[in-house]
Design a protein around this motif. Sequence first.
Motif, PDB file in Angstrom:
ATOM      1  N   ARG A 149     -46.820  36.540  49.301  1.00 45.70           N
ATOM      2  CA  ARG A 149     -45.497  36.202  49.822  1.00 45.70           C
ATOM      3  C   ARG A 149     -45.570  35.983  51.467  1.00 45.70           C
ATOM      4  O   ARG A 149     -44.983  34.942  52.112  1.00 45.70           O
ATOM      5  CB  ARG A 149     -44.711  37.492  49.749  1.00 45.70           C
ATOM      6  N   GLU A 150     -46.336  36.702  52.402  1.00 46.14           N
ATOM      7  CA  GLU A 150     -46.868  36.517  53.693  1.00 46.14           C
ATOM      8  C   GLU A 150     -47.241  35.013  54.012  1.00 46.14           C
ATOM      9  O   GLU A 150     -46.756  34.374  54.872  1.00 46.14           O
ATOM     10  CB  GLU A 150     -47.652  37.589  54.253  1.00 46.14           C
ATOM     11  N   PHE A 151     -48.040  34.940  53.224  1.00 46.95           N
ATOM     12  CA  PHE A 151     -48.899  33.235  53.132  1.00 46.95           C
ATOM     13  C   PHE A 151     -48.050  32.351  53.081  1.00 46.95           C
ATOM     14  O   PHE A 151     -47.755  31.443  53.733  1.00 46.95           O
ATOM     15  CB  PHE A 151     -49.943  33.366  52.192  1.00 46.95           C
ATOM     16  N   VAL A 152     -47.095  32.667  52.011  1.00 43.92           N
ATOM     17  CA  VAL A 152     -46.013  31.488  51.493  1.00 43.92           C
ATOM     18  C   VAL A 152     -44.743  31.442  52.718  1.00 43.92           C
ATOM     19  O   VAL A 152     -44.477  30.152  53.186  1.00 43.92           O
ATOM     20  CB  VAL A 152     -45.353  31.722  50.222  1.00 43.92           C
ATOM     21  N   ASP A 153     -44.392  32.405  53.267  1.00 42.42           N
ATOM     22  CA  ASP A 153     -43.514  32.343  54.257  1.00 42.42           C
ATOM     23  C   ASP A 153     -44.092  31.733  55.604  1.00 42.42           C
ATOM     24  O   ASP A 153     -43.116  31.076  56.076  1.00 42.42           O
ATOM     25  CB  ASP A 153     -42.921  33.938  54.475  1.00 42.42           C
ATOM     26  N   GLY A 154     -45.036  31.743  55.798  1.00 40.61           N
ATOM     27  CA  GLY A 154     -45.716  31.347  56.946  1.00 40.61           C
ATOM     28  C   GLY A 154     -45.797  29.787  57.052  1.00 40.61           C
ATOM     29  O   GLY A 154     -45.457  28.898  57.882  1.00 40.61           O
ATOM     30  N   ILE A 155     -45.864  29.284  55.682  1.00 37.07           N
ATOM     31  CA  ILE A 155     -45.981  27.919  55.670  1.00 37.07           C
ATOM     32  C   ILE A 155     -44.239  27.361  55.445  1.00 37.07           C
ATOM     33  O   ILE A 155     -43.895  26.274  55.969  1.00 37.07           O
ATOM     34  CB  ILE A 155     -46.530  27.288  54.252  1.00 37.07           C
ATOM     35  N   ALA A 156     -43.657  28.323  54.932  1.00 33.63           N
ATOM     36  CA  ALA A 156     -42.191  27.780  54.800  1.00 33.63           C
ATOM     37  C   ALA A 156     -41.548  27.740  56.300  1.00 33.63           C
ATOM     38  O   ALA A 156     -40.553  27.014  56.400  1.00 33.63           O
ATOM     39  CB  ALA A 156     -41.358  29.002  53.927  1.00 33.63           C
ATOM     40  N   ALA A 157     -42.148  28.443  57.177  1.00 35.01           N
ATOM     41  CA  ALA A 157     -41.361  28.473  58.523  1.00 35.01           C
ATOM     42  C   ALA A 157     -41.841  27.278  59.441  1.00 35.01           C
ATOM     43  O   ALA A 157     -41.148  27.065  60.412  1.00 35.01           O
ATOM     44  CB  ALA A 157     -42.135  29.742  59.181  1.00 35.01           C
ATOM     45  N   ARG A 158     -42.601  26.562  58.912  1.00 35.17           N
ATOM     46  CA  ARG A 158     -42.801  25.179  59.527  1.00 35.17           C
ATOM     47  C   ARG A 158     -41.794  24.133  59.362  1.00 35.17           C
ATOM     48  O   ARG A 158     -41.126  24.286  58.389  1.00 35.17           O
ATOM     49  CB  ARG A 158     -44.157  24.604  59.195  1.00 35.17           C
ATOM     50  N   SER A 159     -41.816  23.081  60.119  1.00 34.44           N
ATOM     51  CA  SER A 159     -40.810  22.012  60.086  1.00 34.44           C
ATOM     52  C   SER A 159     -41.043  21.359  58.528  1.00 34.44           C
ATOM     53  O   SER A 159     -42.155  20.764  58.386  1.00 34.44           O
ATOM     54  CB  SER A 159     -41.078  21.087  61.096  1.00 34.44           C
ATOM     55  N   PRO A 160     -40.094  21.438  57.755  1.00 35.96           N
ATOM     56  CA  PRO A 160     -40.134  20.650  56.521  1.00 35.96           C
ATOM     57  C   PRO A 160     -40.414  19.076  56.567  1.00 35.96           C
ATOM     58  O   PRO A 160     -40.908  18.426  56.019  1.00 35.96           O
ATOM     59  CB  PRO A 160     -38.806  20.976  55.693  1.00 35.96           C
ATOM     60  N   LEU A 161     -39.699  18.413  57.699  1.00 42.13           N
ATOM     61  CA  LEU A 161     -39.658  17.037  57.987  1.00 42.13           C
ATOM     62  C   LEU A 161     -41.370  16.665  58.222  1.00 42.13           C
ATOM     63  O   LEU A 161     -41.825  15.895  57.899  1.00 42.13           O
ATOM     64  CB  LEU A 161     -38.966  16.585  59.140  1.00 42.13           C
ATOM     65  N   LEU A 162     -41.724  17.466  59.300  1.00 44.79           N
ATOM     66  CA  LEU A 162     -43.157  17.085  59.693  1.00 44.79           C
ATOM     67  C   LEU A 162     -44.105  17.360  58.641  1.00 44.79           C
ATOM     68  O   LEU A 162     -45.031  16.699  58.631  1.00 44.79           O
ATOM     69  CB  LEU A 162     -43.540  17.923  60.896  1.00 44.79           C
ATOM     70  N   THR A 183     -33.512  19.953  48.306  1.00 42.48           N
ATOM     71  CA  THR A 183     -33.704  19.943  49.590  1.00 42.48           C
ATOM     72  C   THR A 183     -33.850  21.310  50.087  1.00 42.48           C
ATOM     73  O   THR A 183     -34.264  21.361  51.401  1.00 42.48           O
ATOM     74  CB  THR A 183     -32.471  19.148  50.463  1.00 42.48           C
ATOM     75  N   ALA A 184     -33.397  22.423  49.654  1.00 42.37           N
ATOM     76  CA  ALA A 184     -33.457  23.782  50.248  1.00 42.37           C
ATOM     77  C   ALA A 184     -34.951  24.272  49.872  1.00 42.37           C
ATOM     78  O   ALA A 184     -35.167  25.227  50.650  1.00 42.37           O
ATOM     79  CB  ALA A 184     -32.314  24.784  49.482  1.00 42.37           C
ATOM     80  N   VAL A 185     -35.688  23.716  48.947  1.00 43.34           N
ATOM     81  CA  VAL A 185     -37.099  24.308  48.843  1.00 43.34           C
ATOM     82  C   VAL A 185     -38.100  23.747  49.860  1.00 43.34           C
ATOM     83  O   VAL A 185     -38.017  22.710  50.000  1.00 43.34           O
ATOM     84  CB  VAL A 185     -37.502  23.873  47.234  1.00 43.34           C
ATOM     85  N   ARG A 186     -38.742  24.801  50.427  1.00 44.11           N
ATOM     86  CA  ARG A 186     -39.575  24.652  51.317  1.00 44.11           C
ATOM     87  C   ARG A 186     -40.970  24.410  50.798  1.00 44.11           C
ATOM     88  O   ARG A 186     -41.866  23.735  51.401  1.00 44.11           O
ATOM     89  CB  ARG A 186     -39.556  25.635  52.708  1.00 44.11           C
ATOM     90  N   VAL A 187     -41.232  25.576  49.806  1.00 41.23           N
ATOM     91  CA  VAL A 187     -42.559  25.647  49.535  1.00 41.23           C
ATOM     92  C   VAL A 187     -42.604  25.736  47.889  1.00 41.23           C
ATOM     93  O   VAL A 187     -41.709  26.315  47.353  1.00 41.23           O
ATOM     94  CB  VAL A 187     -43.189  26.700  49.984  1.00 41.23           C
ATOM     95  N   ILE A 188     -43.347  25.236  47.199  1.00 42.95           N
ATOM     96  CA  ILE A 188     -43.712  25.371  45.399  1.00 42.95           C
ATOM     97  C   ILE A 188     -44.820  26.227  45.398  1.00 42.95           C
ATOM     98  O   ILE A 188     -45.887  25.907  45.871  1.00 42.95           O
ATOM     99  CB  ILE A 188     -43.537  23.900  45.041  1.00 42.95           C
ATOM    100  N   VAL A 189     -44.730  27.263  44.582  1.00 43.63           N
ATOM    101  CA  VAL A 189     -45.680  28.138  44.221  1.00 43.63           C
ATOM    102  C   VAL A 189     -45.766  28.049  42.716  1.00 43.63           C
ATOM    103  O   VAL A 189     -45.030  28.254  41.712  1.00 43.63           O
ATOM    104  CB  VAL A 189     -45.519  29.623  44.434  1.00 43.63           C
ATOM    105  N   LEU A 190     -47.313  27.836  42.332  1.00 43.57           N
ATOM    106  CA  LEU A 190     -47.500  27.794  40.774  1.00 43.57           C
ATOM    107  C   LEU A 190     -48.250  29.245  40.612  1.00 43.57           C
ATOM    108  O   LEU A 190     -49.104  29.796  41.308  1.00 43.57           O
ATOM    109  CB  LEU A 190     -48.449  26.851  40.487  1.00 43.57           C
ATOM    110  N   ILE A 242     -38.083  29.253  48.320  1.00 46.17           N
ATOM    111  CA  ILE A 242     -39.473  29.028  47.927  1.00 46.17           C
ATOM    112  C   ILE A 242     -39.249  29.057  46.381  1.00 46.17           C
ATOM    113  O   ILE A 242     -38.598  29.965  45.792  1.00 46.17           O
ATOM    114  CB  ILE A 242     -40.433  30.337  48.249  1.00 46.17           C
ATOM    115  N   ALA A 243     -39.781  27.949  45.665  1.00 42.83           N
ATOM    116  CA  ALA A 243     -39.662  27.868  44.090  1.00 42.83           C
ATOM    117  C   ALA A 243     -40.963  28.477  43.631  1.00 42.83           C
ATOM    118  O   ALA A 243     -42.030  27.955  44.114  1.00 42.83           O
ATOM    119  CB  ALA A 243     -39.381  26.204  43.984  1.00 42.83           C
ATOM    120  N   TYR A 244     -40.662  29.243  42.767  1.00 50.07           N
ATOM    121  CA  TYR A 244     -41.790  29.881  41.976  1.00 50.07           C
ATOM    122  C   TYR A 244     -41.814  29.311  40.384  1.00 50.07           C
ATOM    123  O   TYR A 244     -40.855  29.511  39.773  1.00 50.07           O
ATOM    124  CB  TYR A 244     -41.567  31.529  41.917  1.00 50.07           C
TER     125      TYR A 244
END
Length: 269
Positions: free
Chosen positions: A202-215, A56-63, A23-25
């Motif tokens: 953190r819980e919110f972002v981790d939930g999104i990051a657990a999804r398929s990055p491709l889809l 490519t390692a980043v799944r979610v970006i957080v501002l 996750i990129a903060y």
Amino acid sequence: MTAPRDLVAYRLEPTASDPAAMIAYLTLDDPDRRNALSDSLLDELLDAVSRAAADTAVRVIVLISSHERVFSSGGNLAAFADSRPPITKYAGLSRFPTLFRTLTSIDKPVVCAANGDVLAGALGIALACDLIIAKSSIRLGCPEISVGAFPFMISALIFRATGRLVANDLMMTGRLISAAEAQTFGLVNEVVPDDDFDGRLREFVDGIAARSPLLMGLGKRALAATRDMSLDAALDYLQAQLALAFTTDDLVEGVTAFKEKRTPHWRNS
């Protein structure tokens, strides 16, 4: 000579589901000026977003903001009334639409962690993100009209996020609204008590990051492409994207994992 300090801090943290996924903060970090959106800060933010999008390692970006009470106070008012030639000021205006377009067009989900007041141009940045999670104590609004300006650049984003009368109220009165009120208007996804914010974020972002990055990427591109299409054109485009999704390994893996009651192992293919 001391080098100027960064106005946007870049930090990677591993996700809960996959230590190799990040996750990129991106932290707005100019607290003395309440994270006013100066040219320098906007340039650094755009660079940081582009950097995270390319990783490519980043799944979610957080501002998020380093300020205790303010996410950002919006545009740099001092620059509005300075003595620079109008053509110079006009050239600098491209930073806002470039940032807005980048946030909406990149493949990765972007979360605005509104841990302080979101004001003026910063409201545009928040609404250009895919999701907004807010502390219960914060306020949101576009008070530009109070100083003889108008939120021209962010009006398109406000109108796309809420109803016309609500948008006009915010832009024409300049009043600030609570996070709870913003949620009822569709401007915020979730409002969290201040003391619970960091953990819930953190819980919110981790939930999104657990999804398929491709889809997730395919879906976000589809949303951006069809936002302003006619219904017929949008349905044709989305049918093609669904057919493309059927060819991916991740769709098969997701369905298989669901049937087997296990965590999916995304192949990003």
